[in-house]
Write an enzyme that holds these catalytic residues in place. Sequence first.
Site, PDB file in Angstrom:
ATOM      1  N   TYR A  70      35.593  33.556  48.192  1.00 42.10           N
ATOM      2  CA  TYR A  70      35.458  34.662  47.087  1.00 42.10           C
ATOM      3  C   TYR A  70      34.423  34.174  46.022  1.00 42.10           C
ATOM      4  O   TYR A  70      34.396  32.993  45.465  1.00 42.10           O
ATOM      5  CB  TYR A  70      36.810  34.511  46.411  1.00 42.10           C
ATOM      6  CG  TYR A  70      36.562  35.429  45.100  1.00 42.10           C
ATOM      7  CD1 TYR A  70      36.833  37.214  45.480  1.00 42.10           C
ATOM      8  CD2 TYR A  70      36.599  35.267  44.107  1.00 42.10           C
ATOM      9  CE1 TYR A  70      36.782  37.892  44.512  1.00 42.10           C
ATOM     10  CE2 TYR A  70      36.490  36.095  42.998  1.00 42.10           C
ATOM     11  CZ  TYR A  70      36.622  37.494  42.970  1.00 42.10           C
ATOM     12  OH  TYR A  70      36.445  38.513  42.073  1.00 42.10           O
TER      13      TYR A  70
ATOM     14  N   GLU B  31      31.782  41.714  42.844  1.00 37.68           N
ATOM     15  CA  GLU B  31      32.243  40.517  43.582  1.00 37.68           C
ATOM     16  C   GLU B  31      32.117  40.665  45.094  1.00 37.68           C
ATOM     17  O   GLU B  31      31.679  41.752  45.536  1.00 37.68           O
ATOM     18  CB  GLU B  31      33.879  40.618  43.405  1.00 37.68           C
ATOM     19  CG  GLU B  31      34.737  41.682  43.977  1.00 37.68           C
ATOM     20  CD  GLU B  31      36.123  41.667  43.709  1.00 37.68           C
ATOM     21  OE1 GLU B  31      36.402  41.104  42.863  1.00 37.68           O
ATOM     22  OE2 GLU B  31      36.761  42.273  44.424  1.00 37.68           O
TER      23      GLU B  31
END
Length: 381
Positions: free
Chosen positions: A101, A188
């Site tokens: 991530y 993101e």
Amino acid sequence: MKLHEYQAKELLARFGVPVPAGKVAFTPEEAKAIAVSVGKMTVIKAQVHVGGRGKAGGVKLAKDANEAFDRASDILGMDIKGLTVKKVLVAEAVDIAKEYYCGLIVDRNVQSYTLMVSKEGGVDIEEVAANNPDAITRFAIDPIRGLRPFEAREVALKAGLEGNINKIASMMVGLWNTCVGVDASLAEINPLVVTTAGDIIAADAKIDLDDNALSRHPELMAYRELEAEHPLEVEASAFGFAYVKLDGYIGVIGNGAGLVMTSLDVVARVGGKAANFLDIGGGAKADIVYNAVKLVLKDPDVKGVLINIFGGITRADEVAKGVIRCLEEGILTKPVAMRVAGTAVEEAHVLLEGKPINIYPTMMQAATSLVNEVNAAGGKA
């Protein structure tokens, strides 16, 4: 403004971030044609502004073009958390070795963006933060220098990421360049994938744009989907109001974001639930107030209206004139409680004298009276 995955990937690609080949399709036939052009196994992904697409069946693999047609047929028209799927992303499937991530978010604590990186990719970062906060490495980015490659490498190593660290760092820098390049409030990549061949690729992405900066990026307005927004929020934007639809029953109007937020808190404190946030801004004239009240009352959930005004450059008598116009036109038929203070408050009281409007010296008194009246009348239900 929230972007779909395919839109976020288009922006990332513009700033040099590697993304899987693919395009958006609105019909099964288009999905099949895109799968043919990709020439490999594809993944068909519902494009809706909500998480949990995979768990809801909105993400499926297709080994060939015919299967892409079938999977797109399954997903298009599907209901995912109240949203109907009208388009799908048909993208090259990637062979995943590791999932990480990487995200950027505006952080007021550091007055800049904070980079967040975790080895636990492919799941909601909120779950990681709640269950294992130490699994997230954070780095405050200097807003003047930006994210530099050596800093990105240090963050990747500190987070324990494996693979080609230079390429991973390059992707982080690309994410940063995208974020500041389009004035995003959130950006993101999840998951940031290390493939079995060692390549680094953004397999999924999410970007939220700062509405206040869209004037600097007129080309991005094409990404806006009015049909995906609440009709009242669309109408409010035409008036220049800061309006957010909520799930309560007390309409709230104020001048200044802080005052409106305080009003929402007060409504909740006295046992009510706000139906909206509406900030008319500073210096509002009677016509602005008239349009604000009319907008709030278009919401069928609203059973009463709290108007909380502190007059600075906004004159209280102008507010009163706007409310009176709503009364005269028969628009204002629900209970109303007002708290007005500051500039021209005496004139406002004179104008409202004898009108079916309850005026109170404090917002707490106004909210308490209104919520009690609405609840007693069964409005809460």
